[in-house]
Design a protein around this motif. Structure first.
Motif, PDB file in Angstrom:
ATOM      1  N   ARG A 145     -23.535 -22.862 -35.440  1.00  0.00           N
ATOM      2  CA  ARG A 145     -23.059 -23.279 -36.758  1.00  0.00           C
ATOM      3  C   ARG A 145     -23.455 -24.709 -37.086  1.00  0.00           C
ATOM      4  O   ARG A 145     -23.605 -25.062 -38.265  1.00  0.00           O
ATOM      5  CB  ARG A 145     -21.540 -23.123 -36.822  1.00  0.00           C
ATOM      6  CG  ARG A 145     -21.063 -21.679 -36.805  1.00  0.00           C
ATOM      7  CD  ARG A 145     -19.572 -21.593 -37.054  1.00  0.00           C
ATOM      8  NE  ARG A 145     -19.095 -20.206 -36.987  1.00  0.00           N
ATOM      9  CZ  ARG A 145     -17.846 -19.829 -37.294  1.00  0.00           C
ATOM     10  NH1 ARG A 145     -16.957 -20.741 -37.691  1.00  0.00           N
ATOM     11  NH2 ARG A 145     -17.497 -18.545 -37.210  1.00  0.00           N
ATOM     12  N   ALA A 146     -23.603 -25.557 -36.053  1.00  0.00           N
ATOM     13  CA  ALA A 146     -24.033 -26.937 -36.318  1.00  0.00           C
ATOM     14  C   ALA A 146     -25.469 -26.980 -36.818  1.00  0.00           C
ATOM     15  O   ALA A 146     -25.822 -27.862 -37.625  1.00  0.00           O
ATOM     16  CB  ALA A 146     -23.893 -27.767 -35.048  1.00  0.00           C
ATOM     17  N   ASN A 148     -27.014 -24.182 -38.317  1.00  0.00           N
ATOM     18  CA  ASN A 148     -27.151 -23.281 -39.467  1.00  0.00           C
ATOM     19  C   ASN A 148     -25.847 -23.305 -40.267  1.00  0.00           C
ATOM     20  O   ASN A 148     -24.871 -22.621 -39.903  1.00  0.00           O
ATOM     21  CB  ASN A 148     -27.444 -21.847 -38.999  1.00  0.00           C
ATOM     22  CG  ASN A 148     -28.692 -21.779 -38.129  1.00  0.00           C
ATOM     23  OD1 ASN A 148     -29.821 -21.747 -38.626  1.00  0.00           O
ATOM     24  ND2 ASN A 148     -28.479 -21.762 -36.810  1.00  0.00           N
ATOM     25  N   LYS A 149     -25.813 -24.102 -41.287  1.00  0.00           N
ATOM     26  CA  LYS A 149     -24.602 -24.267 -42.083  1.00  0.00           C
ATOM     27  C   LYS A 149     -24.259 -22.968 -42.811  1.00  0.00           C
ATOM     28  O   LYS A 149     -25.108 -22.345 -43.455  1.00  0.00           O
ATOM     29  CB  LYS A 149     -24.793 -25.383 -43.118  1.00  0.00           C
ATOM     30  CG  LYS A 149     -25.053 -26.752 -42.507  1.00  0.00           C
ATOM     31  CD  LYS A 149     -23.844 -27.255 -41.715  1.00  0.00           C
ATOM     32  CE  LYS A 149     -24.083 -28.662 -41.180  1.00  0.00           C
ATOM     33  NZ  LYS A 149     -22.931 -29.156 -40.409  1.00  0.00           N
ATOM     34  N   GLY A 150     -22.984 -22.560 -42.679  1.00  0.00           N
ATOM     35  CA  GLY A 150     -22.488 -21.389 -43.383  1.00  0.00           C
ATOM     36  C   GLY A 150     -22.848 -20.066 -42.755  1.00  0.00           C
ATOM     37  O   GLY A 150     -22.549 -19.020 -43.345  1.00  0.00           O
ATOM     38  N   GLN A 151     -23.481 -20.047 -41.592  1.00  0.00           N
ATOM     39  CA  GLN A 151     -23.851 -18.809 -40.936  1.00  0.00           C
ATOM     40  C   GLN A 151     -23.071 -18.638 -39.627  1.00  0.00           C
ATOM     41  O   GLN A 151     -22.647 -19.605 -39.020  1.00  0.00           O
ATOM     42  CB  GLN A 151     -25.359 -18.772 -40.651  1.00  0.00           C
ATOM     43  CG  GLN A 151     -26.229 -18.822 -41.909  1.00  0.00           C
ATOM     44  CD  GLN A 151     -27.697 -18.702 -41.590  1.00  0.00           C
ATOM     45  OE1 GLN A 151     -28.075 -18.325 -40.483  1.00  0.00           O
ATOM     46  NE2 GLN A 151     -28.545 -19.031 -42.574  1.00  0.00           N
ATOM     47  N   THR A 152     -22.947 -17.363 -39.200  1.00  0.00           N
ATOM     48  CA  THR A 152     -22.223 -17.032 -37.983  1.00  0.00           C
ATOM     49  C   THR A 152     -23.113 -16.188 -37.078  1.00  0.00           C
ATOM     50  O   THR A 152     -23.684 -15.182 -37.542  1.00  0.00           O
ATOM     51  CB  THR A 152     -20.941 -16.257 -38.303  1.00  0.00           C
ATOM     52  OG1 THR A 152     -20.131 -17.034 -39.177  1.00  0.00           O
ATOM     53  CG2 THR A 152     -20.156 -15.967 -37.040  1.00  0.00           C
ATOM     54  N   ASP A 161     -12.948 -20.276 -38.704  1.00  0.00           N
ATOM     55  CA  ASP A 161     -13.754 -21.285 -39.391  1.00  0.00           C
ATOM     56  C   ASP A 161     -14.256 -22.308 -38.392  1.00  0.00           C
ATOM     57  O   ASP A 161     -13.988 -22.209 -37.184  1.00  0.00           O
ATOM     58  CB  ASP A 161     -12.947 -21.944 -40.512  1.00  0.00           C
ATOM     59  CG  ASP A 161     -11.651 -22.601 -39.997  1.00  0.00           C
ATOM     60  OD1 ASP A 161     -11.505 -22.719 -38.760  1.00  0.00           O
ATOM     61  OD2 ASP A 161     -10.792 -22.970 -40.805  1.00  0.00           O
ATOM     62  N   ASP A 162     -14.992 -23.292 -38.848  1.00  0.00           N
ATOM     63  CA  ASP A 162     -15.603 -24.265 -37.940  1.00  0.00           C
ATOM     64  C   ASP A 162     -14.550 -25.052 -37.155  1.00  0.00           C
ATOM     65  O   ASP A 162     -14.729 -25.343 -35.963  1.00  0.00           O
ATOM     66  CB  ASP A 162     -16.488 -25.234 -38.744  1.00  0.00           C
ATOM     67  CG  ASP A 162     -17.686 -24.528 -39.364  1.00  0.00           C
ATOM     68  OD1 ASP A 162     -17.975 -23.391 -38.932  1.00  0.00           O
ATOM     69  OD2 ASP A 162     -18.314 -25.115 -40.262  1.00  0.00           O
ATOM     70  N   THR A 163     -13.443 -25.389 -37.817  1.00  0.00           N
ATOM     71  CA  THR A 163     -12.393 -26.151 -37.131  1.00  0.00           C
ATOM     72  C   THR A 163     -11.753 -25.326 -36.013  1.00  0.00           C
ATOM     73  O   THR A 163     -11.513 -25.826 -34.901  1.00  0.00           O
ATOM     74  CB  THR A 163     -11.314 -26.589 -38.130  1.00  0.00           C
ATOM     75  OG1 THR A 163     -11.919 -27.360 -39.178  1.00  0.00           O
ATOM     76  CG2 THR A 163     -10.249 -27.423 -37.434  1.00  0.00           C
TER      77      THR A 163
END
Length: 239
Positions: A145-146, A148-152, A161-163
């Motif tokens: 995720r770091a 590729n923003k918004g991808q899983t 979520d990221d947090t």
């Protein structure tokens, strides 16, 4: 006449000379010889007698310390070995008393500690594998995720979520560290237990040792309401 006077004078002179000479000889004969000045004093050293070691008196060896040292060494090499050694000591102690089949529960308790030690290591190993797997899963997801923003990457982690991914990553990492610390704790408990059990095998408890607790009264001069006696318990130890 003059010759006669001269002869008398010469005779007196000779007599005086002889008398002085004889007095000098007597003085030298009667005078004691000073041996302190003429003879040197020799100092004689008297050596103290050497202490002899009494080899007939045997040195006392505490069997409890020896057994505890061996139990600790065995437990440090292989966990549980010290407990097996203590069970062997217990068997020898019971055989010496003629109790070959006695104290079944005491033997069972000693051997069960070996099972508890390895059960603890097994559970800790399974816990470490589980937490390590979770840590690697969330670490891989966090790295993806770091970049590729918004991808899983892992579809099973879409609900996080990221947090939450970072929080779970920290939790699994902390759990792994706790498991590693617990390994050392179980290992240390194994060593301490082997030491204490080995010392207790040689702790003398016989019929002459007893404890008695009885009710009693204790004087209390500072008591209020005029009561000078206070209820108490009296503990008596007999060795």
């Amino acid at each position: 006449m003059l010759k006669f006077k001269g002869l008398i004078s010469f005779s007196l002179f000779v007599l005086c000379f002889v008398h002085l000479a004889s007095a000098q000889v007597k003085d030298t004969l009667l005078k004691p010889i000073d041996t302190i000045k003429t003879t040197p004093i020799r100092v004689v050293r008297i050596d103290s007698p050497k202490k002899t070691i009494d080899t007939t008196k045997a040195k006392y060896v505490n069997p409890g310390k020896v057994a505890a040292r061996k139990a600790v060494l065995k437990s440090l090499i292989i966990p549980g070995w010290g407990q097996l050694y203590n069970n062997q000591l217990l068997n020898e102690k019971l055989n010496a008393k003629g109790e070959k089949t006695g104290h079944f529960w005491q033997k069972t308790y000693t051997l069960s500690k070996v099972g508890i030690i390895y059960a603890g290591f097994t559970l800790l190993t399974l816990s470490y594998i589980d937490n390590d797997k979770g840590y690697k899963t969330f670490l891989k997801e966090a790295q993806f995720r770091a970049l590729n923003k918004g991808q899983t990457e892992n579809k099973s982690l879409d609900r996080y979520d990221d947090t939450n991914v970072l929080n779970n990553l920290a939790i699994f990492k902390r759990n792994r560290q706790i498991v590693i610390f617990s390994y050392f704790a179980v290992y240390a408990v194994n060593v301490v237990d082997a030491y204490v059990a080995a010392r207790l095998n040689y702790f003398n408890i016989d019929d002459s040792l007893s404890m008695k607790i009885t009710p009693s009264l204790m004087s209390n001069p500072n008591s209020m309401y005029g009561f000078n006696a206070t209820p108490a318990l009296k503990v008596s130890l007999r060795f």
